[in-house]
Motif scaffolding. Structure first.
Motif, short mmCIF file in Angstrom:
data_model
loop_
_atom_site.label_atom_id
_atom_site.label_comp_id
_atom_site.label_asym_id
_atom_site.label_seq_id
_atom_site.Cartn_x
_atom_site.Cartn_y
_atom_site.Cartn_z
N LEU A 180 -16.15 -21.45 -89.97
CA LEU A 180 -15.18 -20.41 -90.32
C LEU A 180 -15.04 -20.30 -91.83
O LEU A 180 -14.98 -21.31 -92.53
N GLY A 181 -14.99 -19.07 -92.31
CA GLY A 181 -14.83 -18.86 -93.74
C GLY A 181 -16.13 -18.81 -94.51
O GLY A 181 -16.12 -18.68 -95.74
N THR A 182 -17.28 -18.91 -93.81
CA THR A 182 -18.57 -18.84 -94.47
C THR A 182 -19.35 -17.64 -93.94
O THR A 182 -18.93 -16.97 -93.00
N ARG A 183 -20.50 -17.39 -94.52
CA ARG A 183 -21.36 -16.29 -94.09
C ARG A 183 -22.79 -16.81 -93.93
O ARG A 183 -23.14 -17.86 -94.48
N ALA A 184 -23.61 -16.05 -93.21
CA ALA A 184 -25.00 -16.45 -93.02
C ALA A 184 -25.85 -15.23 -92.76
O ALA A 184 -25.39 -14.23 -92.19
N VAL A 185 -27.09 -15.29 -93.19
CA VAL A 185 -28.07 -14.23 -92.96
C VAL A 185 -29.37 -14.90 -92.55
O VAL A 185 -29.81 -15.87 -93.17
N ILE A 241 -24.14 -19.04 -96.80
CA ILE A 241 -23.41 -18.76 -98.03
C ILE A 241 -21.98 -19.23 -97.87
O ILE A 241 -21.26 -18.79 -96.98
N HIS A 242 -21.59 -20.18 -98.73
CA HIS A 242 -20.26 -20.78 -98.65
C HIS A 242 -19.48 -20.51 -99.93
O HIS A 242 -20.06 -20.53 -101.02
N PRO A 243 -18.17 -20.29 -99.83
CA PRO A 243 -17.35 -20.17 -101.03
C PRO A 243 -17.10 -21.56 -101.64
O PRO A 243 -17.12 -22.57 -100.93
N ILE A 244 -16.83 -21.58 -102.93
CA ILE A 244 -16.57 -22.87 -103.60
C ILE A 244 -15.44 -23.62 -102.91
O ILE A 244 -15.49 -24.84 -102.75
N SER A 245 -14.42 -22.91 -102.49
CA SER A 245 -13.23 -23.56 -101.94
C SER A 245 -13.52 -24.34 -100.66
O SER A 245 -12.75 -25.24 -100.30
N LEU A 246 -14.62 -24.03 -99.96
CA LEU A 246 -14.96 -24.73 -98.72
C LEU A 246 -16.23 -25.57 -98.84
O LEU A 246 -16.68 -26.15 -97.85
N ALA A 247 -16.80 -25.63 -100.03
CA ALA A 247 -18.15 -26.17 -100.16
C ALA A 247 -18.22 -27.68 -100.23
O ALA A 247 -17.45 -28.32 -100.96
N THR A 248 -19.12 -28.24 -99.46
CA THR A 248 -19.59 -29.62 -99.62
C THR A 248 -21.08 -29.59 -99.32
O THR A 248 -21.56 -28.75 -98.54
N TRP A 249 -21.84 -30.51 -99.90
CA TRP A 249 -23.26 -30.61 -99.57
C TRP A 249 -23.41 -31.43 -98.29
O TRP A 249 -22.83 -32.51 -98.18
N PRO A 250 -24.16 -30.92 -97.30
CA PRO A 250 -24.35 -31.71 -96.06
C PRO A 250 -25.00 -33.05 -96.36
O PRO A 250 -25.69 -33.21 -97.38
N VAL A 310 -21.14 -19.84 -103.68
CA VAL A 310 -20.81 -18.75 -104.60
C VAL A 310 -19.31 -18.76 -104.89
O VAL A 310 -18.53 -19.38 -104.18
N LYS A 311 -18.94 -18.05 -105.92
CA LYS A 311 -17.51 -17.90 -106.23
C LYS A 311 -16.82 -17.20 -105.06
O LYS A 311 -17.36 -16.28 -104.47
N ASP A 312 -15.63 -17.67 -104.73
CA ASP A 312 -14.93 -17.18 -103.55
C ASP A 312 -14.85 -15.66 -103.48
O ASP A 312 -15.07 -15.04 -102.43
N GLU A 313 -14.56 -15.03 -104.61
CA GLU A 313 -14.34 -13.59 -104.61
C GLU A 313 -15.63 -12.79 -104.37
O GLU A 313 -15.60 -11.59 -104.12
N HIS A 314 -16.77 -13.47 -104.43
CA HIS A 314 -18.05 -12.79 -104.23
C HIS A 314 -18.70 -13.13 -102.90
O HIS A 314 -19.86 -12.75 -102.67
N LEU A 315 -17.99 -13.82 -102.00
CA LEU A 315 -18.60 -14.27 -100.76
C LEU A 315 -19.20 -13.11 -99.96
O LEU A 315 -20.38 -13.13 -99.60
N ASP A 316 -18.41 -12.10 -99.67
CA ASP A 316 -18.90 -10.99 -98.86
C ASP A 316 -19.86 -10.10 -99.62
O ASP A 316 -20.76 -9.49 -99.03
N ASP A 322 -30.62 -17.99 -112.20
CA ASP A 322 -30.28 -16.97 -113.19
C ASP A 322 -29.09 -16.12 -112.77
O ASP A 322 -28.64 -15.28 -113.55
N ASP A 323 -28.59 -16.30 -111.57
CA ASP A 323 -27.49 -15.48 -111.05
C ASP A 323 -26.17 -16.20 -111.31
O ASP A 323 -25.90 -17.25 -110.72
N PRO A 324 -25.29 -15.66 -112.15
CA PRO A 324 -24.04 -16.35 -112.47
C PRO A 324 -23.08 -16.46 -111.30
O PRO A 324 -22.15 -17.27 -111.34
N VAL A 325 -23.26 -15.65 -110.25
CA VAL A 325 -22.40 -15.73 -109.08
C VAL A 325 -22.68 -16.99 -108.27
O VAL A 325 -21.78 -17.55 -107.64
#
Length: 243
Positions: free
Chosen positions: A104-109, A126-135, A71-77, A41-44
């Protein structure tokens, strides 16, 4: 993936290496069903996948949750903070910035949620679209972007670790006691290393390790960590009902 699909996937994933703990599996299934619905339900969030043992189909009742979100790149942080991540039916009792576990370029919690008086550890990536691949060993829950599947695991540089406060470190140690108990349940050699990291003796048999974990719990102030501490006690009774 529907709730029924999720339940079937976890049921067939058990490898029999640990004693059954259906209560843990039910809590995890309920938490996952609610969280996946919230993510959809989250558009981000443009995609989500299970990784780790659940994603690879080799989990058991004791397995924790590893979720990869795109997530969309601009919403990563904005998204990679504990309050932004859904808690499902549970209450978050611990969370730390764990970006050092990701590329690098990703986040994690890393976080712990308590549901029905039992803890569930969740590692969020949490990965931005620009760096995303499914493992390669993952189960895609939904994908609104058409993300490609990687052919190999990532082995490049990771994000630097962020400093932890004394309170965060103490909360992490408490949240890791159920992790050590899970390793004891599985007769894993990692249990001794985790117990030693927690400040206990790594020597002895399985009953010795359980006694050490019970003893370690006495060092935490119940007024500071009431829910997490009570949940750890309840978790240990799954292995040692005499307590």
């Amino acid at each position: 993936m529907t709730g029924d699909d999720w339940a079937r996937s976890t049921a067939r994933a058990s490898d029999g290496s640990a004693p059954p703990a259906p209560r843990l599996a039910r809590i995890r299934d309920r938490w996952m069903s609610a969280v996946v619905a919230a993510l959809r339900d989250d558009p981000v969030v443009v995609g989500a996948a299970l990784v780790g043992s659940l994603g690879a189909g080799r989990a058991d009742d004791w397995s924790d949750v590893d979720l990869l979100l795109v997530v969309k790149d601009e919403h990563l942080d904005d998204y990679a903070v504990p309050d932004r991540l859904p808690s499902g039916p549970g209450r978050r009792t611990f969370a730390i910035d764990a970006r050092h576990n990701g590329p690098l370029g990703t986040r994690a919690v890393s976080a712990q949620y308590v549901t029905d008086d039992l803890p569930l550890w969740v590692d969020w990536s949490i990965h931005p679209i620009s760096l995303a691949t499914w493992p390669p060993a993952s189960t895609v829950l939904f994908d609104r972007h058409g993300i490609t599947q990687s052919l190999s695991e990532y082995h490049g540089p990771h994000e630097p670790a962020t400093p932890k406060t004394a309170d965060e470190h103490e909360a992490m140690l408490l949240a890791l006691i159920p992790i050590a108990a899970k390793q004891v349940a599985r007769h894993s050699p990692e249990a001794a290393d985790t117990i030693e990291f927690l400040g206990g003796s790594p020597k002895g048999t399985r009953p010795d390790h359980l006694a050490t974990l019970h003893q370690l719990l006495t060092q935490f102030d119940p007024l500071v960590h009431p829910e997490s501490l009570a949940a750890a006690h309840t978790y240990l009774t799954l292995l040692d009902p005499s307590h």
